[in-house]
Write a protein that holds these residues in place. Structure first.
Motif, PDB file in Angstrom:
ATOM      1  N   ALA A   3       0.818  -1.211   0.000  1.00  0.00           N
ATOM      2  CA  ALA A   3       0.000   0.000   0.000  1.00  0.00           C
ATOM      3  C   ALA A   3       0.853   1.262   0.000  1.00  0.00           C
ATOM      4  O   ALA A   3       0.504   2.254  -0.660  1.00  0.00           O
ATOM      5  N   PHE A   4       1.975   1.258   0.713  1.00  0.00           N
ATOM      6  CA  PHE A   4       2.758   2.476   0.863  1.00  0.00           C
ATOM      7  C   PHE A   4       3.902   2.573  -0.149  1.00  0.00           C
ATOM      8  O   PHE A   4       4.324   3.683  -0.489  1.00  0.00           O
ATOM      9  N   GLN A   5       4.409   1.459  -0.621  1.00  0.00           N
ATOM     10  CA  GLN A   5       5.523   1.497  -1.563  1.00  0.00           C
ATOM     11  C   GLN A   5       5.073   1.309  -3.009  1.00  0.00           C
ATOM     12  O   GLN A   5       5.746   1.773  -3.925  1.00  0.00           O
ATOM     13  N   HIS A   6       3.939   0.647  -3.239  1.00  0.00           N
ATOM     14  CA  HIS A   6       3.406   0.428  -4.594  1.00  0.00           C
ATOM     15  C   HIS A   6       1.906   0.719  -4.583  1.00  0.00           C
ATOM     16  O   HIS A   6       1.076  -0.182  -4.736  1.00  0.00           O
ATOM     17  N   PRO A   7       1.512   1.978  -4.369  1.00  0.00           N
ATOM     18  CA  PRO A   7       0.086   2.293  -4.239  1.00  0.00           C
ATOM     19  C   PRO A   7      -0.727   1.983  -5.491  1.00  0.00           C
ATOM     20  O   PRO A   7      -1.899   1.589  -5.391  1.00  0.00           O
ATOM     21  N   PHE A   8      -0.135   2.138  -6.697  1.00  0.00           N
ATOM     22  CA  PHE A   8      -0.896   1.856  -7.917  1.00  0.00           C
ATOM     23  C   PHE A   8      -1.245   0.375  -8.006  1.00  0.00           C
ATOM     24  O   PHE A   8      -2.391   0.005  -8.312  1.00  0.00           O
ATOM     25  N   VAL A   9      -0.259  -0.475  -7.726  1.00  0.00           N
ATOM     26  CA  VAL A   9      -0.513  -1.919  -7.754  1.00  0.00           C
ATOM     27  C   VAL A   9      -1.521  -2.303  -6.678  1.00  0.00           C
ATOM     28  O   VAL A   9      -2.400  -3.144  -6.894  1.00  0.00           O
ATOM     29  N   TYR A  10      -1.421  -1.658  -5.522  1.00  0.00           N
ATOM     30  CA  TYR A  10      -2.357  -1.958  -4.428  1.00  0.00           C
ATOM     31  C   TYR A  10      -3.784  -1.579  -4.825  1.00  0.00           C
ATOM     32  O   TYR A  10      -4.727  -2.338  -4.593  1.00  0.00           O
ATOM     33  N   GLY A  11      -3.960  -0.399  -5.450  1.00  0.00           N
ATOM     34  CA  GLY A  11      -5.284   0.016  -5.877  1.00  0.00           C
ATOM     35  C   GLY A  11      -5.831  -0.881  -6.976  1.00  0.00           C
ATOM     36  O   GLY A  11      -7.021  -1.240  -6.978  1.00  0.00           O
ATOM     37  N   LEU A  12      -4.982  -1.234  -7.955  1.00  0.00           N
ATOM     38  CA  LEU A  12      -5.412  -2.118  -9.033  1.00  0.00           C
ATOM     39  C   LEU A  12      -5.819  -3.488  -8.498  1.00  0.00           C
ATOM     40  O   LEU A  12      -6.827  -4.072  -8.937  1.00  0.00           O
ATOM     41  N   LEU A  13      -5.045  -3.989  -7.523  1.00  0.00           N
ATOM     42  CA  LEU A  13      -5.381  -5.276  -6.918  1.00  0.00           C
ATOM     43  C   LEU A  13      -6.713  -5.204  -6.186  1.00  0.00           C
ATOM     44  O   LEU A  13      -7.521  -6.145  -6.240  1.00  0.00           O
ATOM     45  N   GLY A  14      -6.982  -4.062  -5.534  1.00  0.00           N
ATOM     46  CA  GLY A  14      -8.264  -3.906  -4.846  1.00  0.00           C
ATOM     47  C   GLY A  14      -9.435  -3.911  -5.810  1.00  0.00           C
ATOM     48  O   GLY A  14     -10.486  -4.503  -5.535  1.00  0.00           O
ATOM     49  N   VAL A  15      -9.271  -3.255  -6.953  1.00  0.00           N
ATOM     50  CA  VAL A  15     -10.342  -3.227  -7.960  1.00  0.00           C
ATOM     51  C   VAL A  15     -10.582  -4.627  -8.520  1.00  0.00           C
ATOM     52  O   VAL A  15     -11.735  -5.066  -8.691  1.00  0.00           O
ATOM     53  N   LEU A  16      -9.501  -5.359  -8.804  1.00  0.00           N
ATOM     54  CA  LEU A  16      -9.646  -6.712  -9.341  1.00  0.00           C
ATOM     55  C   LEU A  16     -10.349  -7.635  -8.346  1.00  0.00           C
ATOM     56  O   LEU A  16     -11.197  -8.448  -8.735  1.00  0.00           O
ATOM     57  N   ILE A  17     -10.017  -7.499  -7.081  1.00  0.00           N
ATOM     58  CA  ILE A  17     -10.670  -8.334  -6.057  1.00  0.00           C
ATOM     59  C   ILE A  17     -12.150  -7.989  -5.971  1.00  0.00           C
ATOM     60  O   ILE A  17     -13.006  -8.875  -5.850  1.00  0.00           O
ATOM     61  N   ALA A  18     -12.488  -6.681  -6.036  1.00  0.00           N
ATOM     62  CA  ALA A  18     -13.891  -6.274  -5.979  1.00  0.00           C
ATOM     63  C   ALA A  18     -14.672  -6.819  -7.177  1.00  0.00           C
ATOM     64  O   ALA A  18     -15.801  -7.317  -7.033  1.00  0.00           O
ATOM     65  N   VAL A  19     -14.078  -6.742  -8.379  1.00  0.00           N
ATOM     66  CA  VAL A  19     -14.756  -7.277  -9.570  1.00  0.00           C
ATOM     67  C   VAL A  19     -14.921  -8.782  -9.463  1.00  0.00           C
ATOM     68  O   VAL A  19     -15.991  -9.346  -9.785  1.00  0.00           O
ATOM     69  N   LEU A  20     -13.893  -9.461  -8.975  1.00  0.00           N
ATOM     70  CA  LEU A  20     -13.966 -10.908  -8.839  1.00  0.00           C
ATOM     71  C   LEU A  20     -15.040 -11.317  -7.837  1.00  0.00           C
ATOM     72  O   LEU A  20     -15.816 -12.257  -8.093  1.00  0.00           O
ATOM     73  N   MET A  21     -15.121 -10.626  -6.710  1.00  0.00           N
ATOM     74  CA  MET A  21     -16.149 -10.954  -5.726  1.00  0.00           C
ATOM     75  C   MET A  21     -17.546 -10.674  -6.275  1.00  0.00           C
ATOM     76  O   MET A  21     -18.502 -11.394  -5.970  1.00  0.00           O
ATOM     77  N   GLY A  22     -17.678  -9.613  -7.093  1.00  0.00           N
ATOM     78  CA  GLY A  22     -18.973  -9.336  -7.708  1.00  0.00           C
ATOM     79  C   GLY A  22     -19.399 -10.433  -8.668  1.00  0.00           C
ATOM     80  O   GLY A  22     -20.574 -10.837  -8.692  1.00  0.00           O
ATOM     81  N   LEU A  23     -18.460 -10.924  -9.478  1.00  0.00           N
ATOM     82  CA  LEU A  23     -18.791 -12.011 -10.403  1.00  0.00           C
ATOM     83  C   LEU A  23     -19.164 -13.282  -9.657  1.00  0.00           C
ATOM     84  O   LEU A  23     -20.090 -14.012 -10.069  1.00  0.00           O
ATOM     85  N   ILE A  24     -18.447 -13.560  -8.577  1.00  0.00           N
ATOM     86  CA  ILE A  24     -18.765 -14.760  -7.783  1.00  0.00           C
ATOM     87  C   ILE A  24     -20.154 -14.634  -7.176  1.00  0.00           C
ATOM     88  O   ILE A  24     -20.947 -15.594  -7.173  1.00  0.00           O
ATOM     89  N   GLY A  25     -20.503 -13.434  -6.667  1.00  0.00           N
ATOM     90  CA  GLY A  25     -21.836 -13.237  -6.105  1.00  0.00           C
ATOM     91  C   GLY A  25     -22.923 -13.354  -7.163  1.00  0.00           C
ATOM     92  O   GLY A  25     -23.985 -13.941  -6.906  1.00  0.00           O
ATOM     93  N   TRP A  26     -22.681 -12.781  -8.343  1.00  0.00           N
ATOM     94  CA  TRP A  26     -23.676 -12.877  -9.423  1.00  0.00           C
ATOM     95  C   TRP A  26     -23.879 -14.322  -9.842  1.00  0.00           C
ATOM     96  O   TRP A  26     -25.023 -14.761 -10.066  1.00  0.00           O
ATOM     97  N   TYR A  27     -22.804 -15.065  -9.936  1.00  0.00           N
ATOM     98  CA  TYR A  27     -22.927 -16.466 -10.358  1.00  0.00           C
ATOM     99  C   TYR A  27     -23.626 -17.296  -9.297  1.00  0.00           C
ATOM    100  O   TYR A  27     -24.418 -18.200  -9.615  1.00  0.00           O
ATOM    101  N   ALA A  28     -23.383 -17.003  -8.012  1.00  0.00           N
ATOM    102  CA  ALA A  28     -23.967 -17.813  -6.941  1.00  0.00           C
ATOM    103  C   ALA A  28     -25.466 -17.551  -6.778  1.00  0.00           C
ATOM    104  O   ALA A  28     -26.205 -18.462  -6.415  1.00  0.00           O
ATOM    105  N   PHE A  29     -25.918 -16.314  -7.060  1.00  0.00           N
ATOM    106  CA  PHE A  29     -27.324 -15.979  -6.794  1.00  0.00           C
ATOM    107  C   PHE A  29     -28.096 -15.708  -8.090  1.00  0.00           C
ATOM    108  O   PHE A  29     -29.197 -15.152  -8.021  1.00  0.00           O
ATOM    109  N   ARG A  30     -27.570 -16.098  -9.206  1.00  0.00           N
ATOM    110  CA  ARG A  30     -28.289 -15.861 -10.455  1.00  0.00           C
ATOM    111  C   ARG A  30     -29.493 -16.801 -10.547  1.00  0.00           C
ATOM    112  O   ARG A  30     -29.539 -17.858  -9.936  1.00  0.00           O
ATOM    113  N   ARG A  31     -30.479 -16.367 -11.300  1.00  0.00           N
ATOM    114  CA  ARG A  31     -31.678 -17.188 -11.522  1.00  0.00           C
ATOM    115  C   ARG A  31     -31.610 -17.812 -12.902  1.00  0.00           C
ATOM    116  O   ARG A  31     -31.309 -17.178 -13.902  1.00  0.00           O
ATOM    117  N   GLU A  32     -31.937 -19.083 -12.915  1.00  0.00           N
ATOM    118  CA  GLU A  32     -31.904 -19.830 -14.182  1.00  0.00           C
ATOM    119  C   GLU A  32     -33.125 -19.463 -15.038  1.00  0.00           C
ATOM    120  O   GLU A  32     -34.199 -19.275 -14.536  1.00  0.00           O
TER     121      GLU A  32
END
Length: 268
Positions: free
Chosen positions: A239-268
């Motif tokens: 976070a303090f030495q590579h803030p850009f990588v830290y922010g990008l990693l946070g966005v990727l984790i948020a997108v990944l968790m959103g996709l997992i939630g959509w897949y788990a609760f989607r309606r057929e």
């Protein structure tokens, strides 16, 4: 004539050497030895590693007074003050203002040298141990700390300083304990300091001052390292030495968790 002179000289020498004739020089009074007491101190640990299960820790400060001349246990002329100070960091203090029914940040003051942690412990009220001049010179006490910007003549400045000290005390990062140092016997002493869960990382200084009759007799200093370990250390460094990588990693984790939630609760 010469024989008579020689006879008188010999007689005078014999009289001077006779017992009781020579004047006895009284012995000089023995000088009172100067006090050479010194304080020796140490801490129970030199390094603290903060991990995910860290809930705070209590450290022990202990030591002794070498060449002590205290006559009775638990009393005497000695006093001990222990000061634990963390790394300095800048802090901005702002005053809340109500604008159109909403509380917003108002004007503020920036202090450049605020210790992340500060605790002072003493064997009795430290203002009864030493003079205000000595306490100010050594930086002992919250009111004597130099934050890099302090103008006592300005009431607003004093209000910001008081508010900052109060907030740090509420977080258990600033402490004063007039009964925190306990003497054990004639020369041994101990004190405990609790570091909260929010204690900052860095190098801490542990200063122990020995006072005798209000005068500073000796002092000793130790250090303590507070570091992060495990995944916390990795995230902190990222976070303090590579803030850009830290922010990008946070966005990727948020997108990944959103996709997992959509897949788990989607309606057929």
């Amino acid at each position: 004539m010469r024989a008579a002179t020689l006879f008188l000289a010999l007689l005078l020498t014999a009289l001077i050497g006779a017992p009781g004739f020579a004047q006895q020089t009284p012995p000089l009074p023995a000088e009172k030895p100067e006090s050479k007491e010194t304080v020796q101190s140490d801490i129970s640990t030199r390094e603290i590693a903060i991990q995910s299960n860290f809930t705070g820790i209590e450290i022990l400060i202990f030591g002794s007074v070498d060449f002590s001349d205290s006559r009775t246990p638990g009393s005497g002329t000695y006093d001990v003050i222990a000061v634990v100070r963390g790394p300095d960091e800048p802090i901005v203090v702002r005053k809340k203002q109500r604008v159109a029914g909403i509380w917003v940040n108002g004007p503020g003051k920036t202090y450049d040298n605020v210790p992340g942690f500060y605790a002072v412990l003493s064997s009795r009220p430290f203002r009864a141990i030493a003079s205000d001049e000595t306490l100010k010179e050594l930086g002992i006490g919250l009111s004597e700390l130099d934050f890099g910007r302090h103008i006592p003549s300005e009431s607003q400045e004093q209000a910001f300083r008081t508010a900052m000290i109060r907030l740090m005390e509420e977080k258990e990062l600033f402490k004063e304990d007039d009964d925190g140092v306990t003497f054990i016997g004639r020369s041994l002493f101990r004190a405990t300091v609790a570091l909260p869960v929010s204690v900052p990382t860095g190098r801490y200084l542990v200063d122990v001052y020995l006072f005798r009759d209000g005068e500073l007799a000796s002092e000793s200093q130790g250090t303590l390292e507070v570091t992060k370990a495990g995944i916390e250390a990795f995230l902190y460094t990222l976070a303090f030495q590579h803030p850009f990588v830290y922010g990008l990693l946070g966005v990727l984790i948020a997108v990944l968790m959103g996709l997992i939630g959509w897949y788990a609760f989607r309606r057929e």
